[in-house]
Design an enzyme around this catalytic site. Structure first.
Site, PDB file in Angstrom:
ATOM      1  N   TYR A 113       0.862  -1.177   0.000  1.00 51.60           N
ATOM      2  CA  TYR A 113       0.000   0.000   0.000  1.00 51.60           C
ATOM      3  C   TYR A 113       0.895   1.223   0.000  1.00 51.60           C
ATOM      4  O   TYR A 113       2.060   1.151  -0.387  1.00 51.60           O
ATOM      5  CB  TYR A 113      -0.933  -0.105   1.239  1.00 51.60           C
ATOM      6  CG  TYR A 113      -2.121   0.803   1.178  1.00 51.60           C
ATOM      7  CD1 TYR A 113      -2.932   0.858   0.050  1.00 51.60           C
ATOM      8  CD2 TYR A 113      -2.433   1.622   2.258  1.00 51.60           C
ATOM      9  CE1 TYR A 113      -4.020   1.712  -0.002  1.00 51.60           C
ATOM     10  CE2 TYR A 113      -3.525   2.473   2.221  1.00 51.60           C
ATOM     11  CZ  TYR A 113      -4.307   2.518   1.078  1.00 51.60           C
ATOM     12  OH  TYR A 113      -5.373   3.356   1.032  1.00 51.60           O
ATOM     13  N   LYS A 168     -20.813 -19.248 -11.843  1.00 51.37           N
ATOM     14  CA  LYS A 168     -19.897 -19.189 -12.996  1.00 51.37           C
ATOM     15  C   LYS A 168     -18.496 -18.813 -12.505  1.00 51.37           C
ATOM     16  O   LYS A 168     -17.499 -19.371 -12.948  1.00 51.37           O
ATOM     17  CB  LYS A 168     -20.380 -18.158 -14.027  1.00 51.37           C
ATOM     18  CG  LYS A 168     -21.717 -18.466 -14.667  1.00 51.37           C
ATOM     19  CD  LYS A 168     -21.609 -19.345 -15.892  1.00 51.37           C
ATOM     20  CE  LYS A 168     -23.003 -19.758 -16.369  1.00 51.37           C
ATOM     21  NZ  LYS A 168     -23.022 -20.746 -17.429  1.00 51.37           N
TER      22      LYS A 168
HETATM   23  O1  LIG Z   1     -25.755 -21.827 -16.565  1.00 47.86           O
HETATM   24  C1  LIG Z   1     -25.849 -22.911 -17.167  1.00 47.86           C
HETATM   25  O2  LIG Z   1     -25.902 -24.013 -16.583  1.00 47.86           O
HETATM   26  C2  LIG Z   1     -25.834 -22.956 -18.654  1.00 47.86           C
HETATM   27  C3  LIG Z   1     -26.254 -21.708 -19.337  1.00 47.86           C
HETATM   28  O3  LIG Z   1     -25.356 -20.655 -19.171  1.00 47.86           O
HETATM   29  C4  LIG Z   1     -27.665 -21.295 -19.051  1.00 47.86           C
HETATM   30  O4  LIG Z   1     -27.911 -20.089 -18.980  1.00 47.86           O
HETATM   31  O5  LIG Z   1     -28.515 -22.160 -18.916  1.00 47.86           O
HETATM   32 MG   LIG Z   2     -26.237 -18.764 -19.081  1.00 47.08          MG
END
Ligand SMILES: O=C(O)C[C@H](O)C(=O)O
Ligand SMILES: [Mg+2]
Ligand SMILES: NC(=O)c1ccc[n+]([C@@H]2O[C@H](COP(=O)([O-])OP(=O)(O)OC[C@H]3O[C@@H](n4cnc5c(N)ncnc54)[C@H](O)[C@@H]3O)[C@@H](O)[C@H]2O)c1
Length: 472
Positions: A113, A168
């Site tokens: 920092y 995700k």
């Molecule tokens: O999220 C998932 O399992 C797959 C895909 O991106 C979805 O929107 O269904």
């Molecule tokens: Mg999706």
């Protein structure tokens, strides 16, 4: 065939007991409903009321409701809350930020920092490319949504989209060691989304657009790809299309058909449907018929949605009209990226020999697998509890790994094709069968091969800014 109903659920029931009820009333009520008590905790106790958490194993959701009702019927017992393990893993969210080095003393502090950090800032100010060496940019992407097409749940808004975006991010990290931030936007305006993503882009090495409904997703992606020098990739379009192409490449080996001769029906001409169709056309398929909620996308008809206008010019060479029944007659392949339960056994009976059905709506496919199985040769869904999971999880981690490794400015058609071939190659010829056309998401070869193929394609097509990647 597997099914989620067969899975035992472990639920935690939070109860408030007044002086009219004791723990033995609780045990009796749960026992009468055939529940299995695993653990008991006291959360709060006073003279006239006790709050307890009771962990109970139940067989399925219906059984859970029976246990809850049995408790609710008793005097003196109030059910405050019931959580299952799925909800429990979401408590407080699924990801966190961690420091790479500890800050134990003033000396450490003055390096990570102020004042030490200032010299690093100045170095990047002099040469912005140094952000790739001296910040998280090189390994970090934003997972951006507006919450308008979350799985097959539709427009459920940015807050409700968070669990999917966090999911995700988890997968990016676990499968490909990519750091990903969920960014859920409280706007559905195309220009505002483009402006916002452009404004946050400096901190990221890539942008994964997720669950943004068509047709806005096409415009947003196109504008961002044009304006940004980092890869922008709409997962529901291209992540899905890559895995579908990989699955079709392997499926047609089993049924002995060729891309050129396939009759393909794509149901749901939104983000995923358009991208799957484009990728199949690029791979040599000639006859694709698209069906959306109002029926077949007709060649020669004028559509307001610019993507459907494109679709009408580039598909349906036989100029079919009508509904899904008219489209599916004689089809070799059905690709569903629409809604649950739009496909019936009657539809399947109209298909050509050895039908290939990818019913990929999430979380519930276009047809229940147990109903479809007797009538198809090859069946795939987007779910993890059936064989042949055709899900973009097979592609997005490796594609971004490869793009970041190559410091790519874009994810182009060659890179996507390389990813599809890499996924298909993970199932060896001698392993290939109706129940195994696509590798498991846990097969470590997938990310390895996809990222390598993608990085090499980036170098080959001139979008890599780091050629040393090839010698890794
Ligand atoms: O999220 C998932 O399992 C797959 C895909 O991106 C979805 O929107 O269904
Ligand atoms: Mg999706
Ligand atoms: N398995 C996977 O990897 C994967 C990847 C992406 C999307 N999906 C699933 O595909 C579905 C669509 O996702 P998207 O991102 O393309 O959404 P989207 O909103 O962009 O597109 C959905 C399309 O389906 C159409 N549709 C709705 N009802 C229909 C019906 N009865 N018949 C035909 N078409 C109908 C809509 O009009 C729309 O054009 C969702 O269920 C999503 O979960 C699965």
């Amino acid at each position: 065939m597997l099914g989620s109903n067969a899975t035992a659920l472990s639920i935690i029931i939070r109860l408030q007991l007044t002086e009219d009820a004791s723990y033995s009333d609780v045990a009796t009520a749960i026992g009468e409903a055939d529940g299995d008590i695993i653990a008991v905790d006291v959360i709060h106790a006073s003279k006239d009321n006790v709050v307890r958490d009771i962990t109970v194993n139940v067989r399925n959701h219906e059984h859970q409701v029976r246990v809850e009702n049995s408790l609710r019927k008793r005097n003196g017992i109030k059910v405050i809350n019931v959580s299952d393990r799925t909800f429990l893993v979401h408590l407080g969210g699924k990801i966190e930020v961690q420091a790479k080095t500890p800050v134990k003393n003033r000396d450490d502090l003055s390096r990570v920092y102020t004042p030490g950090v200032a010299r690093v800032c100045e170095a990047i100010h002099e040469d912005p490319n140094k952000a790739y060496q001296l910040t998280t940019k090189r390994n970090t992407i934003a997972v951006v949504t507006d919450g308008t097409a979350v799985l097959g749940l539709g427009d459920i808004g940015p807050e409700a989209a968070m669990p999917v975006m966090e999911g995700k991010a988890m997968l990016f990290k676990q499968f490909a060691d990519v750091d990903a931030f969920p960014i859920c936007l409280n706007t559905t305006d195309v220009d505002e989304i483009v402006r916002t993503v452009r404004a946050i882009a400096p901190g990221f090495g890539g942008i994964n657009l997720e669950d943004i409904a068509a047709p806005r997703c096409f415009e947003i992606e196109e504008a961002l790809r044009r304006e940004l020098d980092i890869p922008v990739f709409h997962d529901d379009q291209h992540g899905t299309a890559v895995v579908v192409l990989a699955g079709i490449m392997n499926a047609i080996k089993i049924v002995g058909k060729s891309m050129e001769d396939l009759n393909v029906v794509v149901c749901g001409i939104g983000a995923a449907g358009v991208a799957c169709s484009k990728m199949l056309l690029a791979a040599g398929v000639k006859n694709i018929i698209g069906v959306d909620r109002d029926g077949i996308i007709e060649r020669g008809r004028a559509y307001e949605n610019p993507m459907w206008a494109w679709y009408a010019e580039n598909t349906n060479p036989e100029r079919r009209q009508g509904d899904l029944t008219a489209a599916i007659r004689g089809a070799d392949v059905f690709i569903g990226v629409s809604r649950p339960n739009v496909l019936t056994v009657e539809h399947l009976k109209l298909m050509a020999s050895d039908p290939i059905v990818f019913a990929m709506a999430n979380p519930n496919p276009e047809i229940e697998p147990v109903k479809a199985e007797p009538y198809v040769r090859i069946l795939a869904t987007g779910r993890s509890d059936y064989p042949n999971q055709i899900n973009n999880i097979l592609s997005f981690p490796g594609i971004f790994r490869g793009a970041l490794d190559a410091r790519a400015s874009d994810i182009n058609e060659e890179m996507k094709l390389a990813a599809a071939c890499a996924i298909a190659s993970c199932v060896r010829e001698e392993e290939l069968n109706e129940q195994y056309i696509i590798p498991s998401v846990f097969n470590p070869e997938v990310v390895k091969r996809v990222s390598k193929g993608v990085a090499e394609a980036a170098v080959r097509t001139g979008v890599s800014r780091r050629e040393a990647v090839l010698f890794k």
